[in-house]
Design an enzyme around this catalytic site. Sequence first.
Site, PDB file in Angstrom:
ATOM      1  N   ASN A 114       0.861  -1.189   0.000  1.00  0.00           N
ATOM      2  CA  ASN A 114       0.000   0.000   0.000  1.00  0.00           C
ATOM      3  C   ASN A 114       0.893   1.234   0.000  1.00  0.00           C
ATOM      4  O   ASN A 114       2.119   1.125   0.040  1.00  0.00           O
ATOM      5  CB  ASN A 114      -0.957  -0.019   1.201  1.00  0.00           C
ATOM      6  N   LYS A 138       8.840 -18.022  -9.104  1.00  0.00           N
ATOM      7  CA  LYS A 138       8.259 -16.914  -9.870  1.00  0.00           C
ATOM      8  C   LYS A 138       7.141 -17.440 -10.790  1.00  0.00           C
ATOM      9  O   LYS A 138       7.354 -18.433 -11.496  1.00  0.00           O
ATOM     10  CB  LYS A 138       9.362 -16.247 -10.704  1.00  0.00           C
ATOM     11  N   ASP A 142      -5.178  -9.619  12.858  1.00  0.00           N
ATOM     12  CA  ASP A 142      -5.438  -8.209  13.180  1.00  0.00           C
ATOM     13  C   ASP A 142      -4.665  -7.906  14.468  1.00  0.00           C
ATOM     14  O   ASP A 142      -5.098  -8.249  15.575  1.00  0.00           O
ATOM     15  CB  ASP A 142      -6.939  -7.961  13.358  1.00  0.00           C
TER      16      ASP A 142
HETATM   17  N1  CTP Z   1      -4.191  -3.057  12.023  1.00  0.00           N
HETATM   18  C1  CTP Z   1      -3.458  -4.088  12.569  1.00  0.00           C
HETATM   19  N2  CTP Z   1      -3.447  -5.306  11.971  1.00  0.00           N
HETATM   20  C2  CTP Z   1      -4.148  -5.521  10.833  1.00  0.00           C
HETATM   21  C3  CTP Z   1      -4.896  -4.475  10.251  1.00  0.00           C
HETATM   22  C4  CTP Z   1      -4.883  -3.246  10.878  1.00  0.00           C
HETATM   23  O1  CTP Z   1      -2.809  -3.890  13.605  1.00  0.00           O
HETATM   24  N3  CTP Z   1      -4.121  -6.720  10.269  1.00  0.00           N
HETATM   25  C5  CTP Z   1      -4.220  -1.761  12.714  1.00  0.00           C
HETATM   26  C6  CTP Z   1      -3.545  -0.636  11.971  1.00  0.00           C
HETATM   27  O2  CTP Z   1      -2.194  -0.503  12.384  1.00  0.00           O
HETATM   28  C7  CTP Z   1      -4.368   0.569  12.412  1.00  0.00           C
HETATM   29  C8  CTP Z   1      -5.757   0.000  12.625  1.00  0.00           C
HETATM   30  O3  CTP Z   1      -5.575  -1.402  12.799  1.00  0.00           O
HETATM   31  O4  CTP Z   1      -3.939   1.060  13.667  1.00  0.00           O
HETATM   32  C9  CTP Z   1      -6.740   0.258  11.559  1.00  0.00           C
HETATM   33  O5  CTP Z   1      -6.396  -0.361  10.398  1.00  0.00           O
HETATM   34  P1  CTP Z   1      -7.407  -0.460   9.188  1.00  0.00           P
HETATM   35  O6  CTP Z   1      -6.725  -1.217   8.119  1.00  0.00           O
HETATM   36  O7  CTP Z   1      -7.932   0.887   8.868  1.00  0.00           O
HETATM   37  O8  CTP Z   1      -8.567  -1.302   9.864  1.00  0.00           O
HETATM   38  P2  CTP Z   1      -9.378  -2.495   9.295  1.00  0.00           P
HETATM   39  O9  CTP Z   1      -9.564  -3.447  10.401  1.00  0.00           O
HETATM   40  O10 CTP Z   1      -8.726  -2.990   8.079  1.00  0.00           O
HETATM   41  O11 CTP Z   1     -10.786  -1.854   8.959  1.00  0.00           O
HETATM   42  P3  CTP Z   1     -11.458  -1.606   7.522  1.00  0.00           P
HETATM   43  O12 CTP Z   1     -11.149  -2.773   6.669  1.00  0.00           O
HETATM   44  O13 CTP Z   1     -12.879  -1.469   7.897  1.00  0.00           O
HETATM   45  O14 CTP Z   1     -10.892  -0.308   7.032  1.00  0.00           O
END
Ligand code: CTP
Length: 400
Positions: free
Chosen positions: A208, A286, A304
């Site tokens: 990203n 690959k 998460d």
């Molecule tokens: N985060 C994390 N581990 C993940 C995804 C996210 O620790 N696998 C943490 C990010 O570091 C950030 C927060 O969660 O502090 C929010 O991340 P975001 O990607 O916006 O949240 P999502 O759970 O992906 O929510 P959505 O898909 O609804 O945007």
Amino acid sequence: MLTSKRILLIIGGGIAAYKSLDLIRRLRERGVAVSPVLTRAAEEFVTPLSVSALSGEMVHRDLFDLTAEAEMGHIQLSRSADLVVVAPATADLMGKMAAGLANDLASTLLMATDTPVLIAPAMNVRMWEHPSTQRNMATLAGDGIRFVGPNSGDMACGEYGPGRMSEPLEIVAAIDAALGGGPLAGKRVLVTSGPTHEPIDPVRYIANRSSGAQGAAVARALAALGAHVVFVTGPASVPPPQGVEVVRVENAREMDEAVSAALPVDAGIFAAAVADWRVATASDRKLKKTRDGLPTLEFAENPDILKRISQMAEGRPSLVVGFAAETDNVLEHATAKRARKGCDWIVANDVSPATGIMGGAENAVTLITADGAEAWPRMGKDAVATQLAGRVAAALAERG
Ligand code: CTP
């Protein structure tokens, strides 16, 4: 920690030298004695008279000043303080320090001292990014020199980027931290930062646009308040700050493991843009074009990390802060995210392309806590970080 301490302040020759006058005032207000040293070039920017008037002390300027040598030799001067501070630390001074040159009073003092040294670099962005300065910085960090800044922002020369000297109060906080003080002294804080790279095959990955700039700034600001920072970073495009414990990872699962290994911590700040999914069928070879058509990627959900840490039954950090990068309905989504993840605060921001925030130098955030939402004005990522670090320090002090 500051009262009754003595700082040997070496003022280098750069336009930021005017800020060192304010720094002297701020230190004096806090009961710190300042022994000032001016380089020849510094005298082009500030006068010995103003430095001596503000510090209330004699200004040291010349290595071969016999009067001073009779009263106090340069060796003794270099060791007479609790901390040596170089502000501004120009590219030239950093180069001399890294190379071990001692051809004027400032560089001789820096070589002769057995006292910890803190430097506040200040220079044009190109000079800061020049490989020689970056090499010197790494050498100095390896020699145990502490850094505060530089910050990113508009520069006196009209350019924009990293190289601006830290503000006087940030330098005061860094001095306090270097002397073992600071509101976060004795606290261990985890910061995750940067993107993650999720492999498709050995040469391709899903990523990203996160640069890691906000996470690095948060880590720098927390360290400046005296925290021991464990900085777990994905492959970011900005370098990690000085003075933190850096743990480099590639993908979300590695980040998850590194976070577990960093525990226990007093606070966890999750600024990383972790990929929600990884390629379940990542190939160890690959992928090749075949006549059978396009490859199909299957995804699996990544751990998460924020949610797991927020919901730990035992050993949860006293403060868990998540970031929410949203492109629409920012407040609504971020508030729901705080509840869903179980973290204490969410730092929400709008990363829709028109804002220029993702990968840019500024940020406009809303802090969401149990008490509601607080919109902060748009400011530099360093300023957001300084403000957030201050809030973290206040919250940890409250929680004991
Ligand atoms: N985060 C994390 N581990 C993940 C995804 C996210 O620790 N696998 C943490 C990010 O570091 C950030 C927060 O969660 O502090 C929010 O991340 P975001 O990607 O916006 O949240 P999502 O759970 O992906 O929510 P959505 O898909 O609804 O945007």
